[in-house]
Scaffold this active site. Sequence first.
Site, PDB file in Angstrom:
ATOM      1  CG  ASP A  93      31.629  18.131  46.590  1.00  0.00           C
ATOM      2  OD1 ASP A  93      32.046  17.068  46.092  1.00  0.00           O
ATOM      3  OD2 ASP A  93      30.544  18.214  47.205  1.00  0.00           O
TER       4      ASP A  93
ATOM      5  CG  ASP B 273      28.200  12.390  48.634  1.00  0.00           C
ATOM      6  OD1 ASP B 273      28.962  13.033  49.380  1.00  0.00           O
ATOM      7  OD2 ASP B 273      27.995  12.710  47.445  1.00  0.00           O
TER       8      ASP B 273
END
Length: 638
Positions: free
Chosen positions: A375, A439
């Site tokens: 990430d 997301d």
Amino acid sequence: MGGCTCCGRPGIAGHVDGLPLVPRWTDVVVIGDDERIVVTAESDSLTLRSEFALDGAGVLRVRHAVTNTHAGPVHLQALEATLPVGERIAEVLDLGGRWTRERTPQRRATSAGSHARESRRGRTGHDSPTLLVLGTPGFSDAEGELWAVHLAWSADSVYRYDQLAEARPLLGAGELLRAGEVVLGKGESFTAPDAVFVWSDSGIDGLSDRLHDSLRSRPGHPRRPRPVVLNTWEAVYYRQELGPLVALAETAADIGVERFVLDDGWFVGRRSDATSLGDWRVDPSVWPDGLAPLVDRVRALGMEFGLWFEPEMVSPVSELAAAHPEWMLQRPEDDVRTWRNQYVLDMANPLARHHVLESMSGVIGEHHVDFVKWDQNRDIVHAVHAGRAGVDAHTRGVYALMDELRARHPWLEIEACASGGARIDLGVLERTDRVWPSDSNDAFERLPIQRWTEALLPLELIGSHVGPEISHTTGRHLDLDFRMAVSLFGSVGIETDVTKLSPEELDRLRAWTALYRRERGLLHSGRLRHLDLGDAGMVATSVVATDRSRALVRVARTETGPRSLPVPLRVRGLDRSRRYRLAPVSGLAVPRGLDMVPPEWLVRGHLELTGAVFEDVGARLPMLAPATAIVLELRALG
């Protein structure tokens, strides 16, 4: 690299001894074969090496490198790749977006002048152009002549086109260099990121065909079947406990999950996003016996084990920040604010990079971690490395860290995630095995996000998860069958607490994972077609086998249509002379439509027509209600 030599945007720019860099190339040498041309040239201050590599899919990579042959420093401000395109261009398409709404198409008429779109986010960005496309009037998914460029680079960029009276139209891209970022001493070189050019005479899907074929021909392209993933984030968030996670793993294995990924929250002190990035040690207060009990149970259930890291970041409240504030990419005196309670580590600093490499390797090696969700949760502003702008050096350091980690752990797969879809480019994909496009697990939002991610990437590289019944990012309530149908077209996974689902819901998920395992060979090798059904509320996507023996088609309704009659499904790419049977797939429920009388073929269970009829006339669809989808199979007979 050029254009109009006096009035267009230059392909190369900078200064030497305070004077503008205007190379007069001499001693030009050209060597090449059917696949590659290399041009070298000299000027009074630079040696240029330009490489043009055309692969079997028709994708052209252009790479420029310069070396300073001058006694003093050369300050480089631009090194961009451009190519001439057709005179008939009339429209330009690229992508914009934001967090949870990535890759939103924007289309407009071309206009005279030199046009540049810059990204200064320090990463690819949620609003990255992804592709800059120039095309003939009215081009569509299926029709029109198009020229496109993509920059294989994970940071600041320039996408540009020039339409000037004195020259042919030009299309190009390059790294955006900050003032003073690249200063070459004598003998030093700079290699620009690859610009990837592609042409199509069959619309946007034709561009994608070439790009997908090119990616699938790479030596490092994922070859084994893409596993069904369960990611724990939207199931438990930071509430990590061994018992519930073991129960989650056991339920996941029972419904056909093949890879279990433990997301954020496993390392020391990490109970929220406010602390501990950079301290990559298992938290003994949460895991008194380490991760081994969970990892061992996951493996005993027949699943791979994956783990979340955010290697490039550091929390101000962390052991690492306290010990090494000098490793940050921002100068403290610049008073740079945090973003999601974190700063950026300078990955161009070999000490910082080595520390992260050792920390990650310790955990990965101890547990033989199969997969890393990598990430990166913030834009990079005011980046400074070694006293000058540092985005370029940092990005190359990130690439080096990925390369070093995979060299140590050659079995490891990596997913590129950056607040969702803020790092989707072919630079990072030289080192990773899939991307996380957003997301948002809201299937409504995912339909356009995934469609425009598919413009660049084939389905096997695009993570696509079934999220919770009520979306975390939008609050929207969506039926499980709709979420499964949307997620099927990708590298699939689940991101919800499956231990809270009913037996009937688990049975539906079990049938869906079996469907994916049965069809992933086709989904991850076939040709994507985006079908215009003449109804803006219908989204139709097909995957046609390369031998045209089979196809899968997903039709989703997002809003009511303008007509009371259902539209016909017309499928492109079939063998027009062969006969096909159309039927719903086994493993997903057929949604109840709004028709008083559903189509006869659906009542009967199948329809048989030639490929020509399916393409030219089509088959009547059921009248789908909003937020429903149907997945159909076309199978050639005989």
